[in-house]
Design an enzyme around this catalytic site. Structure first.
Site, PDB file in Angstrom:
ATOM      1  N   HIS A  59       0.837  -1.215   0.000  1.00 28.22           N
ATOM      2  CA  HIS A  59       0.000   0.000   0.000  1.00 28.22           C
ATOM      3  C   HIS A  59       0.867   1.258   0.000  1.00 28.22           C
ATOM      4  O   HIS A  59       0.456   2.292   0.520  1.00 28.22           O
ATOM      5  CB  HIS A  59      -0.961   0.007   1.197  1.00 28.22           C
ATOM      6  CG  HIS A  59      -2.097  -0.977   1.037  1.00 28.22           C
ATOM      7  ND1 HIS A  59      -3.196  -0.719   0.260  1.00 28.22           N
ATOM      8  CD2 HIS A  59      -2.280  -2.215   1.542  1.00 28.22           C
ATOM      9  CE1 HIS A  59      -4.032  -1.757   0.309  1.00 28.22           C
ATOM     10  NE2 HIS A  59      -3.488  -2.688   1.072  1.00 28.22           N
ATOM     11  N   ASP A  68       3.058  -3.733 -10.223  1.00 25.84           N
ATOM     12  CA  ASP A  68       2.879  -5.056 -10.822  1.00 25.84           C
ATOM     13  C   ASP A  68       3.523  -5.135 -12.204  1.00 25.84           C
ATOM     14  O   ASP A  68       4.199  -6.107 -12.541  1.00 25.84           O
ATOM     15  CB  ASP A  68       1.388  -5.385 -10.971  1.00 25.84           C
ATOM     16  CG  ASP A  68       0.694  -5.478  -9.633  1.00 25.84           C
ATOM     17  OD1 ASP A  68       1.373  -5.417  -8.599  1.00 25.84           O
ATOM     18  OD2 ASP A  68      -0.554  -5.610  -9.633  1.00 25.84           O
TER      19      ASP A  68
HETATM   20 MG    MG Z   1      -3.835  -7.969 -11.138  1.00 26.53          MG
END
Ligand code: MG
Ligand code: ADP
Length: 356
Positions: A27, A161
Site C-alpha cells: 500500500h 505489478d
Molecule cells: Mg492484477
C-alpha cells in the site's frame, strides 16, 4: 488447445512474462513510495500471428475462451480487455498493428494476488514488440501495461505489478521508487528463499477497501501539506492527524522506511523482522488483514526455519509471503499448509511452484 489447433497455422512470435510477489512495501505505491517485489517462476506465454480476416481473435487456453473483436472502437469485457488495451495503446503511440491471432497460456494462478493481469499485459506487449520489431523498452512496456489495466480493464492500479513483471527476475528483488521509477536490483538475503501460500479467502472487500484506503491517504497527505505520504519520513509527524488517518499514515511512513532499510544489505533475520513488523502494521494500523491471513501468518512465524512472514498484496484475503531458509521452502510450505487447513480454511501452496 494450442495455437495451431485454434488458428490452423503456426505462431509467428512468442513471448512470456512472470507473475510477481511483493516482499515489502505494501500500500505504498499509490503514495509515491517504495516497493520490493520479486518475479515468481510461474509465467504467462503469448503467441501471435497475423489474422487474415481483418479481425483480432484472442484465445485463452486457461479459460478455454475465444473473443473476436468485431468493432475496434468498443472495448471487449473480460480477459480480452487487457489485451485489447495493450494493442490500442500501441496504436495510439503511432505504431501500425495488423489484425492479430493471439493465444494465451499461463502457469500464473489467476486472481490470487500474484499479478496474472500484469503478466498477461507484459507478455502481450513483448510478443507484439517481437513480431513487429517495435522500438520500445521494458519500462515503456510496463507503463503501457499499467495504462491498459487502468483505462481498458478499469482497474485503478499503481505501477508496481507491471514494473515487476517487466523488469524483475526470480533471483533478485526489485527495489522501485514509484515516484521517480528509479530502481535497483537487490540480492536476496543470503541463505534464504521465499514461500507463498494462498489463504483461500477471496478478496471480496478488496475493491472497496482499497479505494477507501487510497482516499484516506490522500486526505492525510493534504492535512500534512505534502504532495504524497512518501514525503513524510518521520512517523511522529503523523501524530497531529485525526484517527483513523493517523494510523493509516503511520503504516505508510513506517513501511517506506522498512523498504529503505533493506537497501543496506540486511541479514535474513533482520529481513524477517521487517516482514513481521509489516504484517503487524497492515493488521493494526492499516486494517487490511482478515482473521485467516493472521492465522496463516502466525503459523508461518512460529515454524522453525521461517525468518518472517506477512500478508502480501492489497489484503482482505489473498496470499501470504514468508522468507525461509534456502532449500527448506517445500518442506515448510507443506507443513504450514497442513496446520492451516486444520483451522477450517483451504489454503494452497503457490511458491515453491509444485504444479509444473
Ligand atoms: Mg492484477
Ligand atoms: P491477479 O492478482 O491474478 O492479477 P486480477 O483480478 O488483477 O488478479 O487479474 C485477473 C484477470 O486477468 C482475470 O480475471 C483475467 O481477466 C485476466 N487474466 C490473467 N491471466 C489470464 C489468462 N492466462 N487467461 C485469460 N485471462 C487472464
Amino acid at each position: 488447445m494450442n495455437f495451431q489447433k485454434i488458428f490452423a497455422k503456426p505462431p509467428e512470435a512468442e513471448a512470456s512474462a512472470p507473475g510477481r510477489v511483493n516482499l515489502l512495501g505494501e500500500h505504498t505505491d499509490y503514495n509515491d513510495g517504495f516497493v520490493l517485489p520479486t518475479a515468481i517462476p510461474q509465467r504467462t506465454t503469448v503467441q501471435l500471428g497475423s489474422s487474415t480476416d481483418g479481425q483480432d481473435h484472442f484465445y485463452s487456453e486457461d479459460l478455454d475462451e475465444q473473443v473476436s473483436i468485431l468493432e475496434s472502437n468498443r472495448t471487449p469485457s473480460g480477459f480480452a480487455s487487457y489485451i485489447f488495451g495493450c494493442i490500442q495503446l500501441l496504436q495510439k503511440e503511432g505504431h501500425t498493428i495488423p489484425s492479430l491471432n493471439l493465444h494465451v497460456k499461463s502457469t500464473v494462478p489467476i486472481g490470487s494476488g500474484l499479478s496474472s493481469s500484469a503478466a498477461l499485459e507484459v507478455a502481450t506487449l513483448r510478443a507484439v514488440r517481437q513480431l513487429l520489431n517495435l522500438p520500445i523498452n521494458d519500462v515503456e512496456i510496463a507503463q503501457l501495461a499499467q495504462q491498459a489495466e487502468i483505462h481498458y480493464a478499469g482497474v485503478q492500479c499503481g505501477i508496481m505489478d507491471q514494473m515487476a513483471s517487466s523488469l524483475a527476475d526470480t533471483e533478485h528483488m526489485l527495489f522501485l521508487d514509484t515516484r521517480t521509477l528509479e530502481r535497483r536490483v537487490v540480492p536476496f538475503p543470503s541463505g534464504a528463499e521465499i514461500v507463498v501460500i494462498d489463504s483461500g479467502v477471496p478478496r471480496t472487500l478488496a475493491g472497496s477497501g482499497y479505494n477507501e484506503r487510497r482516499a484516506e491517504c490522500e486526505e492525510a497527505a493534504r492535512l500534512l501539506g505534502v504532495k504524497a505520504l512518501r514525503d513524510i519520513t518521520d512517523s511522529s509527524a503523523t501524530e497531529v492527524l485525526p484517527e483513523p488517518l493517523r494510523r493509516r499514515a503511520r503504516h505508510v511512513v513506517t513501511e517506506n522506511n522498512r523498504v529503505l532499510e533493506v537497501l543496506h544489505q540486511v541479514s535474513s533475520q533482520r529481513f524477517g523482522e521487517l516482514m513481521n513488523a509489516s504484517h503487524a502494521s497492515l493488521r493494526d494500523d492499516y486494517e487490511v488483514s482478515v482473521p485467516a491471513l493472521d492465522t496463516l501468518v502466525e503459523i508461518l512465524q512460529k515454524t522453525a526455519g521461517v525468518f518472517g512472514a506477512r500478508l502480501t498484496g492489497a489484503g482482505f484475503g489473498g496470499a501470504c509471503v514468508a522468507l525461509v531458509g534456502a532449500g527448506e521452502g517445500r518442506g515448510i510450505a507443506s507443513n504450514v499448509l497442513e496446520q492451516y487447513n486444520q483451522t477450517g480454511n483451504t489454503g494452497r501452496i503457490l511458491v515453491p511452484a509444485t504444479d509444473f
